[in-house]
Write an enzyme that holds these catalytic residues in place. Structure first.
Site, PDB file in Angstrom:
ATOM      1  N   THR A 174       0.815  -1.218   0.000  1.00  0.00           N
ATOM      2  CA  THR A 174       0.000   0.000   0.000  1.00  0.00           C
ATOM      3  C   THR A 174       0.848   1.267   0.000  1.00  0.00           C
ATOM      4  OG1 THR A 174      -1.510   1.307   1.369  1.00  0.00           O
ATOM      5  CG2 THR A 174      -0.113  -0.219   2.537  1.00  0.00           C
ATOM      6  N   TYR A 206      -2.000   0.189   9.995  1.00  0.00           N
ATOM      7  CA  TYR A 206      -2.227  -0.469   8.700  1.00  0.00           C
ATOM      8  C   TYR A 206      -0.963  -0.385   7.846  1.00  0.00           C
ATOM      9  CZ  TYR A 206      -3.692  -1.001   3.855  1.00  0.00           C
ATOM     10  OH  TYR A 206      -3.757  -1.379   2.541  1.00  0.00           O
TER      11      TYR A 206
END
Ligand code: UDP
Length: 312
Positions: free
Chosen positions: A92, A116
């Site tokens: 990501t 995250y």
């Protein structure tokens, strides 16, 4: 040929094409994974599984380290034991945190601003070390903001309670929610809202095909940004959904959301140099049109019932 492992915590078996074997279980279940590798002669793993919601990770960091980092540790262990030496990992843009430089290149410092992002960065580091020790080659694909849906309407985001901007916007456009909240209008950007680089899911799929060809070509390991290199603000994105839907749904302006990055746009030079990849849907209205068509189909199939309490 493809074989799928999914615990169906957010996925749907109905979206699998006919004839694709599905094993319902966890990507971190080493016995299951080793069995599938042996039984199906698996040569390459594409690892998509994980939790993806930044604010959830702020509330539940250990859940994110378990489901993203620890699961991948188990999956890699099974891959090594099973002799799988090609691995594609869904990472990501959140690994960069707030970048000093936009568009952000792959060699930029990695300073995640959320658990995250950290959970994915830890996985990248692990993958790098495992690859060096065990003769594995990998492609890390750092996804920017994935959006849109299959142009042929076969599949799209169907997770109930999904929080992604375009999903929320098309839910508002189809009357499933009364309004959309904009999280933060006081960022130092031209219109005060955050900026994101949206990539159409079908272009992202093609990037995976190209990454597999890269690995099969024996060109080693690499880490690539997956975006278009162009940013749209939250407000511009909502406007695109209003335009393509012709529906002027309500927007309310609220405070910033913890963990949000202000501007995230990919430097795409490396992916274009490395992969045989030409995006087909690099246009916010096309992305919004496909997301809306998919949402309308879902809404019809679910009998037009609201999916969220707040949309009633
Ligand atoms: N966003 C928003 N309202 C929403 C959902 C998202 O204003 O209902 C904003 C969010 O604060 C961020 C951007 O849209 O600035 C993209 O958020 P999303 O959750 O889609 O993806 P992220 O960039 O966090 O991975």
């Amino acid at each position: 040929s493809v074989v799928v492992i999914d615990n169906l915590s957010t996925g749907f078996s109905a979206f699998l094409p006919e004839g694709v074997p599905l094993f319902i279980g966890d990507a971190g279940d080493e016995n299951l994974v080793e069995g599938v590798i042996t039984q199906h002669g698996v040569e390459s793993i594409i690892h998509f599984a994980g939790s993806v919601v930044v604010p959830d990770s702020m509330r539940d960091p250990l859940g994110y380290y378990r489901n993203n980092t620890m699961t991948t540790r188990s999956l890699l262990n099974a891959a090594v034991k099973g002799g799988v030496n090609r691995f594609i990992f869904s990472s990501t843009a959140a690994v960069y945190g707030n970048p000093d430089q936009v568009p952000v290149p792959e060699h930029a410092p990695t300073r995640p601003a959320s658990p995250y992002g950290s959970s994915k960065l830890m996985t990248e580091i692990m993958l790098h070390d495992v690859a060096s020790a065990h003769g594995m080659n990998y492609v890390v694909l750092r996804y920017f903001n994935v959006a849109g849906a299959d142009p042929q309407g076969r599949c799209g985001l169907a997770t109930v309670g999904a929080t992604h901007l375009l999903k929320i916007a098309v839910e508002a456009a189809t009357g499933q929610r009364a309004k959309i909240d904009v999280f933060g209008t006081d960022y130092p950007t031209p219109d005060g809202s955050c900026i994101r680089d949206f990539i159409h899911v079908s272009d992202l799929v093609q990037a995976h095909r190209a990454a597999l060809a890269y690995l099969r070509g024996g060109r080693g390991s690499t880490t690539l940004n997956c975006g278009y290199g162009r940013g749209y603000s939250v407000l511009e994105t909502i406007d695109a959904v209003r335009r393509v839907s012709g529906r002027n749904f309500a927007v309310s302006y609220g405070p910033r959301r913890p963990g949000d990055i202000m501007t995230m746009v990919a430097d795409t030079r490396r992916i274009h140099a490395a992969l045989d990849w030409t995006p087909q849907y690099d246009d916010i209205e096309t992305i919004a049109t496909h997301a809306l068509a998919w949402e309308e189909k879902l809404f019809r199939e679910r009998g037009g019932l609201p999916q969220h309490a707040e949309s009633a």
